[in-house]
Write a protein that holds these residues in place. Structure first.
Motif, PDB file in Angstrom:
ATOM      1  N   GLU A 252      -7.203   3.559 -13.777  1.00  0.00           N
ATOM      2  CA  GLU A 252      -7.373   2.210 -14.343  1.00  0.00           C
ATOM      3  C   GLU A 252      -6.193   1.809 -15.228  1.00  0.00           C
ATOM      4  O   GLU A 252      -5.992   0.621 -15.491  1.00  0.00           O
ATOM      5  CB  GLU A 252      -8.689   2.093 -15.108  1.00  0.00           C
ATOM      6  N   GLU A 253      -5.397   2.791 -15.659  1.00  0.00           N
ATOM      7  CA  GLU A 253      -4.190   2.469 -16.425  1.00  0.00           C
ATOM      8  C   GLU A 253      -2.982   2.296 -15.514  1.00  0.00           C
ATOM      9  O   GLU A 253      -2.055   1.566 -15.847  1.00  0.00           O
ATOM     10  CB  GLU A 253      -3.908   3.563 -17.464  1.00  0.00           C
ATOM     11  N   GLU A 254      -2.979   2.970 -14.381  1.00  0.00           N
ATOM     12  CA  GLU A 254      -1.836   2.900 -13.471  1.00  0.00           C
ATOM     13  C   GLU A 254      -1.808   1.580 -12.690  1.00  0.00           C
ATOM     14  O   GLU A 254      -0.799   0.901 -12.641  1.00  0.00           O
ATOM     15  CB  GLU A 254      -1.853   4.090 -12.504  1.00  0.00           C
ATOM     16  N   ILE A 255      -2.906   1.234 -12.072  1.00  0.00           N
ATOM     17  CA  ILE A 255      -3.001  -0.024 -11.330  1.00  0.00           C
ATOM     18  C   ILE A 255      -3.663  -1.026 -12.278  1.00  0.00           C
ATOM     19  O   ILE A 255      -4.798  -0.831 -12.689  1.00  0.00           O
ATOM     20  CB  ILE A 255      -3.839   0.147 -10.043  1.00  0.00           C
ATOM     21  N   ASP A 256      -2.922  -2.091 -12.629  1.00  0.00           N
ATOM     22  CA  ASP A 256      -3.446  -3.015 -13.631  1.00  0.00           C
ATOM     23  C   ASP A 256      -3.301  -4.468 -13.196  1.00  0.00           C
ATOM     24  O   ASP A 256      -2.872  -4.763 -12.077  1.00  0.00           O
ATOM     25  CB  ASP A 256      -2.792  -2.763 -15.000  1.00  0.00           C
TER      26      ASP A 256
ATOM     27  N   GLU B 245       9.288  -1.362 -14.468  1.00  0.00           N
ATOM     28  CA  GLU B 245       8.049  -0.622 -14.689  1.00  0.00           C
ATOM     29  C   GLU B 245       7.703   0.245 -13.481  1.00  0.00           C
ATOM     30  O   GLU B 245       8.163  -0.002 -12.374  1.00  0.00           O
ATOM     31  CB  GLU B 245       6.884  -1.593 -14.935  1.00  0.00           C
ATOM     32  N   ARG B 246       6.866   1.230 -13.716  1.00  0.00           N
ATOM     33  CA  ARG B 246       6.283   2.078 -12.670  1.00  0.00           C
ATOM     34  C   ARG B 246       7.340   2.673 -11.735  1.00  0.00           C
ATOM     35  O   ARG B 246       7.154   2.765 -10.539  1.00  0.00           O
ATOM     36  CB  ARG B 246       5.238   1.314 -11.863  1.00  0.00           C
ATOM     37  N   ILE B 247       8.450   3.081 -12.316  1.00  0.00           N
ATOM     38  CA  ILE B 247       9.559   3.646 -11.546  1.00  0.00           C
ATOM     39  C   ILE B 247       9.211   5.088 -11.192  1.00  0.00           C
ATOM     40  O   ILE B 247       8.959   5.902 -12.084  1.00  0.00           O
ATOM     41  CB  ILE B 247      10.860   3.582 -12.367  1.00  0.00           C
ATOM     42  N   CYS B 248       9.198   5.410  -9.906  1.00  0.00           N
ATOM     43  CA  CYS B 248       8.814   6.763  -9.518  1.00  0.00           C
ATOM     44  C   CYS B 248       9.437   7.169  -8.187  1.00  0.00           C
ATOM     45  O   CYS B 248       9.694   6.331  -7.324  1.00  0.00           O
ATOM     46  CB  CYS B 248       7.301   6.908  -9.457  1.00  0.00           C
ATOM     47  N   VAL B 249       9.663   8.464  -8.068  1.00  0.00           N
ATOM     48  CA  VAL B 249      10.176   9.084  -6.847  1.00  0.00           C
ATOM     49  C   VAL B 249       9.313  10.315  -6.592  1.00  0.00           C
ATOM     50  O   VAL B 249       9.015  11.077  -7.521  1.00  0.00           O
ATOM     51  CB  VAL B 249      11.658   9.494  -7.004  1.00  0.00           C
ATOM     52  N   LEU B 250       8.909  10.504  -5.339  1.00  0.00           N
ATOM     53  CA  LEU B 250       8.112  11.683  -5.014  1.00  0.00           C
ATOM     54  C   LEU B 250       8.854  12.958  -5.421  1.00  0.00           C
ATOM     55  O   LEU B 250      10.080  13.043  -5.280  1.00  0.00           O
ATOM     56  CB  LEU B 250       7.808  11.726  -3.515  1.00  0.00           C
ATOM     57  N   LYS B 251       8.111  13.929  -5.910  1.00  0.00           N
ATOM     58  CA  LYS B 251       8.690  15.156  -6.470  1.00  0.00           C
ATOM     59  C   LYS B 251       9.690  15.817  -5.520  1.00  0.00           C
ATOM     60  O   LYS B 251      10.785  16.205  -5.933  1.00  0.00           O
ATOM     61  CB  LYS B 251       7.557  16.130  -6.810  1.00  0.00           C
ATOM     62  N   GLU B 252       9.345  15.918  -4.246  1.00  0.00           N
ATOM     63  CA  GLU B 252      10.215  16.610  -3.289  1.00  0.00           C
ATOM     64  C   GLU B 252      11.485  15.824  -2.945  1.00  0.00           C
ATOM     65  O   GLU B 252      12.399  16.354  -2.316  1.00  0.00           O
ATOM     66  CB  GLU B 252       9.443  16.961  -2.003  1.00  0.00           C
ATOM     67  N   GLU B 253      11.563  14.566  -3.391  1.00  0.00           N
ATOM     68  CA  GLU B 253      12.727  13.723  -3.107  1.00  0.00           C
ATOM     69  C   GLU B 253      13.599  13.480  -4.343  1.00  0.00           C
ATOM     70  O   GLU B 253      14.602  12.781  -4.271  1.00  0.00           O
ATOM     71  CB  GLU B 253      12.275  12.378  -2.524  1.00  0.00           C
ATOM     72  N   ARG B 254      13.225  14.059  -5.471  1.00  0.00           N
ATOM     73  CA  ARG B 254      13.992  13.856  -6.705  1.00  0.00           C
ATOM     74  C   ARG B 254      15.333  14.583  -6.625  1.00  0.00           C
ATOM     75  O   ARG B 254      15.489  15.543  -5.895  1.00  0.00           O
ATOM     76  CB  ARG B 254      13.182  14.328  -7.912  1.00  0.00           C
ATOM     77  N   GLY B 255      16.296  14.090  -7.396  1.00  0.00           N
ATOM     78  CA  GLY B 255      17.607  14.709  -7.423  1.00  0.00           C
ATOM     79  C   GLY B 255      18.544  14.195  -6.347  1.00  0.00           C
ATOM     80  O   GLY B 255      19.628  14.739  -6.147  1.00  0.00           O
ATOM     81  N   LYS B 256      18.144  13.149  -5.642  1.00  0.00           N
ATOM     82  CA  LYS B 256      18.954  12.588  -4.552  1.00  0.00           C
ATOM     83  C   LYS B 256      19.488  11.201  -4.888  1.00  0.00           C
ATOM     84  O   LYS B 256      19.891  10.457  -4.007  1.00  0.00           O
ATOM     85  CB  LYS B 256      18.116  12.518  -3.273  1.00  0.00           C
ATOM     86  N   SER B 257      19.441  10.827  -6.168  1.00  0.00           N
ATOM     87  CA  SER B 257      19.914   9.527  -6.681  1.00  0.00           C
ATOM     88  C   SER B 257      19.026   8.356  -6.283  1.00  0.00           C
ATOM     89  O   SER B 257      19.408   7.206  -6.455  1.00  0.00           O
ATOM     90  CB  SER B 257      21.359   9.247  -6.240  1.00  0.00           C
TER      91      SER B 257
ATOM     92  N   GLN C 103       0.825  -1.207   0.000  1.00  0.00           N
ATOM     93  CA  GLN C 103       0.000   0.000   0.000  1.00  0.00           C
ATOM     94  C   GLN C 103       0.860   1.258   0.000  1.00  0.00           C
ATOM     95  O   GLN C 103       0.507   2.258  -0.629  1.00  0.00           O
ATOM     96  CB  GLN C 103      -0.976  -0.012   1.183  1.00  0.00           C
ATOM     97  N   GLN C 104       2.010   1.213   0.680  1.00  0.00           N
ATOM     98  CA  GLN C 104       2.931   2.351   0.650  1.00  0.00           C
ATOM     99  C   GLN C 104       3.463   2.570  -0.770  1.00  0.00           C
ATOM    100  O   GLN C 104       3.539   3.707  -1.241  1.00  0.00           O
ATOM    101  CB  GLN C 104       4.091   2.128   1.619  1.00  0.00           C
ATOM    102  N   ALA C 105       3.838   1.478  -1.440  1.00  0.00           N
ATOM    103  CA  ALA C 105       4.326   1.581  -2.821  1.00  0.00           C
ATOM    104  C   ALA C 105       3.230   2.138  -3.730  1.00  0.00           C
ATOM    105  O   ALA C 105       3.491   3.024  -4.557  1.00  0.00           O
ATOM    106  CB  ALA C 105       4.799   0.213  -3.323  1.00  0.00           C
ATOM    107  N   PHE C 106       2.002   1.655  -3.568  1.00  0.00           N
ATOM    108  CA  PHE C 106       0.895   2.140  -4.391  1.00  0.00           C
ATOM    109  C   PHE C 106       0.601   3.611  -4.106  1.00  0.00           C
ATOM    110  O   PHE C 106       0.222   4.363  -5.005  1.00  0.00           O
ATOM    111  CB  PHE C 106      -0.355   1.294  -4.172  1.00  0.00           C
ATOM    112  N   LYS C 107       0.793   4.047  -2.865  1.00  0.00           N
ATOM    113  CA  LYS C 107       0.569   5.459  -2.523  1.00  0.00           C
ATOM    114  C   LYS C 107       1.588   6.342  -3.243  1.00  0.00           C
ATOM    115  O   LYS C 107       1.235   7.402  -3.789  1.00  0.00           O
ATOM    116  CB  LYS C 107       0.648   5.649  -1.004  1.00  0.00           C
ATOM    117  N   VAL C 108       2.857   5.916  -3.284  1.00  0.00           N
ATOM    118  CA  VAL C 108       3.875   6.682  -4.009  1.00  0.00           C
ATOM    119  C   VAL C 108       3.510   6.733  -5.485  1.00  0.00           C
ATOM    120  O   VAL C 108       3.539   7.801  -6.113  1.00  0.00           O
ATOM    121  CB  VAL C 108       5.288   6.088  -3.796  1.00  0.00           C
TER     122      VAL C 108
END
Length: 141
Positions: A32-36, A70-82, A13-18
């Motif tokens: 419906e396209e994001e969670i499949d 797939e579905r690789i993501c980082v919260l906006k405020e945490e980007r740029g930190k590798s 659920q934490q991963a899905f929230k991100v």
């Protein structure tokens, strides 16, 4: 960053929230396209920052001879930190441990240079996925 394979429902659920925050709320991907259907059988990863907060997520599937990132993501405020690069490397380790020698992903075109820096090469022209321009990329592991 602490990256781990999702093992509990809470971690999932934490991963899905991100993912929801980045893809549905920020990038306006339809839910419906994001969670499949692939979410049930994929390997999910979650990344936590130094404060233990979930800030990055991805999923991994095996398709043909490839490990598919797939579905690789980082919260906006945490980007740029590798964090994104760390997540990719963790997924590549899992792929290699499972015996696959190639990884593949569909990159949003604005992130193509990021993936090239990590050793990926573009193998397609531009195409739309969820209304967002993408290119297919692969890497020999």
């Amino acid at each position: 960053m602490n990256i781990k394979i999702v093992e509990t429902e809470q971690e999932k659920q934490q991963a899905f929230k991100v993912r929801t925050t980045v893809f549905i709320e920020e990038q306006k991907v339809p839910p419906e396209e994001e969670i499949d259907q692939y979410d049930e059988t994929a390997t999910h990863l979650i990344g936590y920052n130094e404060q233990g907060e979930p800030v990055a997520a991805s999923r991994l599937r095996f398709v043909d001879e490839f490990g598919k990132l797939e579905r690789i993501c980082v919260l906006k405020e945490e980007r740029g930190k590798s964090y994104g690069a760390e997540l990719i490397k963790a997924m590549e380790r899992i792929i290699a441990e499972k015996g696959a020698r190639k990884s593949k992903l569909n990159a949003q075109t604005h992130a193509e240079g990021f993936y090239q820096h990590l050793g990926y090469r573009t193998i397609s022209g531009e195409f739309l996925d969820a209304g967002i321009p993408h290119v297919a990329m692969i890497k020999d592991l």
